[in-house]
Structures are given as C-alpha cells and as structure tokens.
Design an enzyme around this catalytic site. Structure first.
Site, PDB file in Angstrom:
ATOM      1  CE  LYS A 299     -48.685 -37.338 -32.292  1.00 24.99           C
ATOM      2  NZ  LYS A 299     -47.628 -37.712 -31.333  1.00 24.99           N
TER       3      LYS A 299
ATOM      4  N   GLY B 223     -46.159 -33.970 -27.696  1.00 20.74           N
ATOM      5  CA  GLY B 223     -45.387 -34.701 -26.693  1.00 20.74           C
ATOM      6  C   GLY B 223     -43.993 -34.142 -26.528  1.00 20.74           C
TER       7      GLY B 223
ATOM      8  N   GLY C 179     -49.140 -34.829 -24.186  1.00 20.12           N
ATOM      9  CA  GLY C 179     -48.986 -35.567 -22.941  1.00 20.12           C
ATOM     10  C   GLY C 179     -48.374 -34.771 -21.810  1.00 20.12           C
TER      11      GLY C 179
ATOM     12  CG  ASP D 135     -48.854 -41.451 -32.502  1.00 17.90           C
ATOM     13  OD1 ASP D 135     -48.316 -40.449 -33.023  1.00 17.90           O
ATOM     14  OD2 ASP D 135     -48.395 -42.029 -31.504  1.00 17.90           O
TER      15      ASP D 135
ATOM     16  CE  LYS E 260     -44.359 -41.315 -31.934  1.00 16.80           C
ATOM     17  NZ  LYS E 260     -45.099 -41.492 -30.688  1.00 16.80           N
TER      18      LYS E 260
END
Length: 284
Positions: A29, A32, A65, A182, A241
């Site tokens: 993952k 951001g 984001g 997440d 997370k």
C-alpha cells in the site's frame, strides 16, 4: 572493500527469505505523503520490481490525498470533513475519481514501466474489483468495502504485470464510492491471499511513545495493536493503519509491515534482512 563485504552480507541474508517467499503474493500500500518526491517513488518502484524479479508477485494499492486536495482546490470545491472523513458529494466524487483513477494511478503505472517493468492500472470499479456500500448519508459517497473480486489482479500477476489498484469502489448501483486506501489494501490482501501486506507511509512504524521517534516497536501482536488503538497510545494518523492491519490479519494475512516509504530501500530492508526496519504486526 568493507562496503563491498557489507553489501555481500546483505545479499547473503536475503537468500533464505527469497527462497521462502518465491511464488507468494505481497500487497504494497503506497500513497499520500510517502509519494511526495519523484526520488522516493522511483525507489519504491525499483524495490517492487526486484520483488517480482526474485519470484514474488507484488500488487500495488494506492491512495492519493495530496492529488485529491490539489484538484479540489483547482476546481474551487470546498472540502468538508466529519470526524476526520471527507464529506463526498457528487462533484467531490468526480474529482476524487479523476485524481485517483486518472492522475495518480497512471503516474505509478508510468513509473513502473520507466523502471523496466510492466504494469496495468486497475480502478476498484474495473470488473467489480472493489464493491462497497455508503457509510452514511452525512458523508455522501464515502464507502465501506463489502467485497473484493481478485480476478483482474490475479490475471495481471499471472501474466507478468504489476497490478496498480486505486481506492475507488463501485456501489450496488454501479456508481463510484471513495474508500479508505488502507482499508482497500487490507481487503485486497485478504482476497489475493497475500503472504504479506506492506503499508508505506511517511513514518518509521508504530511508536510506543508517539512523541518519541526513537521508540519504534519492531514487533506487535494483534492484541497489542488493539490495545494501542483503544488506549489512545497510537498516533491519530496511525489508528486507521492499525485497524486495517488488524482486519488483514483476521482475514488470514500472516503478517503486516508498517514502514517508512521515504527511506531508501525500506521494502528490501524490511523483507530481506534479519533485523527489518519498521513494525511487523502478527496474529496472536
């Protein structure tokens, strides 16, 4: 000469891990603030391609984001939040999908290919890969994942491509929903029966004292992670997370690793060395 010996020792440490994980799937993952510089992005992609080269099947799942915020600002769309979650009306959702499935997804795909690999971008809406339901009327088009179909992801892996999955989902009426990246990574890891989920962020891992960067915890159990969330010991940004990590472990993923994606070669150091570099969370 000493540096050459150190490098050789790292390679020697890597051998048993490579042998153990050949043929396994790792979900990474990424997104951001960990994608804040071209150098950091390229470093992560090179690590991912090395995983593939030694026989591991990597799957990239990303959010975005900063890309979303930038596009909303350019379009003059005001951002509203409720308890830290972005209220997503139709106009906001359109911008979110443009930023994630468009700009961010294709930038990662292009970087994989620039580094010599093959990649295919997959929106969670493609082929019904990620199905979600609205969280609430107040939040609008924010979704909670209810199902992941790994068919497209598996086809890509089996044919030598790195799947690059963005966190946009389909609702029951086939409209788009914005889902937490997440959570998407955890759900994808469960669906593809991943051996590991690696969550890259701009922090080194889980800290026992959120005010002390030196208090990194190398290994956590699910019960300890739950306790940190419930007691408030976990940093506010780490809570989602940890919750996603717990979901992945409960779904059958053997281990979740929280590492700093901005550190050079953090994936390789975490996976292929005895000491690791971040926080590993395991069931128990």
């Amino acid at each position: 000469m000493a540096e050459a010996h150190d490098a050789a020792e790292i390679l020697n440490q890597a051998l048993p891990y490579i042998q153990r994980f050949q043929g396994q799937t790792f979900v990474v993952k990424y997104g951001g603030n960990a994608m804040s510089s071209p150098e950091a992005v390229r470093g992560v992609i090179r690590n991912v391609l090395l995983l593939q080269l030694v026989g591991i099947r990597p799957v990239l799942v990303h959010g975005g984001g900063p890309e979303i915020e930038s596009l909303l600002a350019r379009l003059g769309i005001e951002t509203r939040t409720v308890e830290g979650l972005r209220v997503t009306d139709d106009a906001t959702m359109e911008a979110v999908e443009m930023a994630l499935a468009g700009k961010a997804n294709k930038a990662v795909v292009a970087e994989v290919q620039a580094c010599g690999g093959k990649a295919v971008g997959i929106s969670g809406r493609d082929g019904g890969t990620i199905i979600a339901e609205p969280v609430s009327k107040e939040l609008g088009r924010v979704g909670r994942i209810v199902k992941v179909d790994p068919t497209l992801i598996n086809i890509a892996c089996e044919n030598g491509y790195v799947p690059v999955v963005c966190s946009v989902a389909s609702a029951g009426d086939h409209t788009a929903l914005n889902v937490n990246a997440d959570s998407a990574a955890a759900a994808v890891a469960v669906a593809v029966r991943a051996q590991k989920l690696l969550v890259l962020s701009d922090t080194d891992g889980v800290l026992s004292d959120k005010e002390d960067p030196a208090s990194l915890i190398s290994r956590l159990s699910v019960s300890q992670a739950n306790q940190m969330v419930e007691s408030g010991k976990a940093d506010k940004g780490m809570v989602p997370k940890l919750r996603s990590a717990i979901d992945a472990l409960k779904g059958g993923v053997p281990s979740v690793h929280l590492i700093n994606g901005r550190l050079p070669n953090s994936i390789l150091l975490e996976i292929f060395t005895d000491s690791g570099i971040g926080t590993m969370i395991v069931d128990g």
